[in-house]
Design an enzyme around this catalytic site. Structure first.
Site, PDB file in Angstrom:
ATOM      1  N   ASP A  67      95.336  61.222  42.261  1.00 51.33           N
ATOM      2  CA  ASP A  67      96.654  61.838  42.395  1.00 51.33           C
ATOM      3  C   ASP A  67      96.876  62.931  41.352  1.00 51.33           C
ATOM      4  O   ASP A  67      96.064  63.109  40.434  1.00 51.33           O
ATOM      5  CB  ASP A  67      97.760  60.771  42.319  1.00 51.33           C
ATOM      6  N   ASN A 135     105.584  48.238  39.902  1.00 47.26           N
ATOM      7  CA  ASN A 135     106.160  47.860  41.208  1.00 47.26           C
ATOM      8  C   ASN A 135     105.075  47.647  42.269  1.00 47.26           C
ATOM      9  O   ASN A 135     105.379  47.589  43.457  1.00 47.26           O
ATOM     10  CB  ASN A 135     107.145  48.935  41.688  1.00 47.26           C
ATOM     11  N   GLU A 142     103.988  54.430  46.681  1.00 50.38           N
ATOM     12  CA  GLU A 142     105.096  53.573  46.290  1.00 50.38           C
ATOM     13  C   GLU A 142     105.320  52.497  47.371  1.00 50.38           C
ATOM     14  O   GLU A 142     104.795  52.611  48.486  1.00 50.38           O
ATOM     15  CB  GLU A 142     106.349  54.428  46.110  1.00 50.38           C
TER      16      GLU A 142
HETATM   17  C1  GLP Z   1     100.708  55.934  37.352  1.00 48.58           C
HETATM   18  C2  GLP Z   1      99.516  56.436  38.209  1.00 48.58           C
HETATM   19  C3  GLP Z   1      98.735  55.290  38.765  1.00 48.58           C
HETATM   20  C4  GLP Z   1      98.487  54.297  37.642  1.00 48.58           C
HETATM   21  C5  GLP Z   1      99.780  53.643  37.257  1.00 48.58           C
HETATM   22  C6  GLP Z   1      99.686  52.752  36.033  1.00 48.58           C
HETATM   23  O1  GLP Z   1     101.942  56.288  37.855  1.00 48.58           O
HETATM   24  N1  GLP Z   1      99.854  57.317  39.262  1.00 48.58           N
HETATM   25  O2  GLP Z   1      97.514  55.740  39.331  1.00 48.58           O
HETATM   26  O3  GLP Z   1      97.599  53.297  38.067  1.00 48.58           O
HETATM   27  O4  GLP Z   1     100.850  54.549  37.168  1.00 48.58           O
HETATM   28  O5  GLP Z   1      99.577  53.486  34.853  1.00 48.58           O
HETATM   29  P1  GLP Z   1      99.188  52.837  33.473  1.00 48.58           P
HETATM   30  O6  GLP Z   1      97.739  52.530  33.551  1.00 48.58           O
HETATM   31  O7  GLP Z   1      99.480  53.903  32.439  1.00 48.58           O
HETATM   32  O8  GLP Z   1     100.029  51.626  33.299  1.00 48.58           O
END
Ligand code: GLP
Length: 240
Positions: A67, A135, A142
């Site tokens: 992403d 979430n 989402e």
């Molecule tokens: C972000 C990314 C995800 C990621 C998630 C968790 O929004 N788009 O790909 O897995 O949130 O992030 P983190 O590893 O910093 O907790």
């Protein structure tokens, strides 16, 4: 689904890297699906360390990231291309021509999503690294995203914006929109490597593994994939 619980951050990185190493050693021209966020950083540290110590080459490896934020300049430290460059790409011998990340600055967003989907359609991702949102989101899919979705633009939930505010000076600076690989495309990877750490992930991890398969928890789609490895720390595994 194989579930492994690491006892330290170092062990977490090593366990995750063992899954990647096996694939890169077997096929130096493999295709890796990569993820951003704080969770995969110990994995990328191990990849860099191994490259420096053992000379493992990424010269022929192709990568697809999950992403990218919409509208954030590429050189912004929190753009996902900056994140990947800082944490992995600039420390290994990857050919940037083989790196694929959705372009969140494209003037025609639907065309950019179609371009990325077409690349993924032709690709054969050997392993897709994933994190999980508080979430239950995967990439930026989402809750209530269809399981057969392709690359699309998303408007982030307030929870995701608040969760990601820690990386920005203020919550107002978090982009409100992103481009994300769809759940259907993620599920096409031959193997999924799901990484989760911290107690704020414990409910989402429980729902992913023990809850019903439902779009209310996008990560529950992983229950339908034949080859999933989940690596957790003790806090993320606390509710299992
Ligand atoms: C972000 C990314 C995800 C990621 C998630 C968790 O929004 N788009 O790909 O897995 O949130 O992030 P983190 O590893 O910093 O907790």
């Amino acid at each position: 689904m194989k579930i492994v619980i690491a006892r330290s951050e170092e062990e977490f990185g090593k366990l995750a890297f063992a899954e990647i190493k096996e694939i890169v050693y077997r096929d130096p021209a493999c295709t890796l699906g990569l993820a951003t966020g704080s969770t995969p950083i110990p994995l990328y540290k191990e990849m860099v360390k191994d490259h420096q110590e053992n000379g493992t080459s990424y010269a022929k490896v192709k990568t697809f990231n999950l992403d990218e934020y919409v509208g954030l300049p590429k050189e912004h430290p929190e753009s996902y291309i900056s994140f990947m460059t800082r944490n992995l790409f600039s420390h290994v011998d990857i050919d940037m021509k083989n790196v694929n990340i959705p372009n969140g600055l494209a003037s025609d967003i639907p065309a950019e999503c179609a371009r990325y989907s077409a690349l993924l359609e032709k690709a054969s991702v050997d392993v897709q690294v994933l994190g999980i949102g508080g979430n239950g989101h995967i990439a930026f899919n989402e809750p209530n995203t269809p399981f057969d979705s392709k690359t699309h633009q998303v408007f982030l939930t307030q929870k995701t914006i608040t969760d990601n505010a820690r990386f920005f000076d203020s919550v107002d600076q978090v982009p409100k929109s992103a481009l994300t690989m769809g759940i259907g495309e993620i599920m096409k990877a031959k193997k999924l490597l799901m990484l989760a750490t911290g107690k704020n992930k414990a409910d989402a991890v429980y729902n992913m593994i023990k809850g019903p398969v439902t779009t209310a928890c996008p990560a529950s789609a992983l229950q339908n994939h034949p080859d999933v490895v989940v690596i957790l720390d003790q806090a993320a595994a606390a509710k299992l």
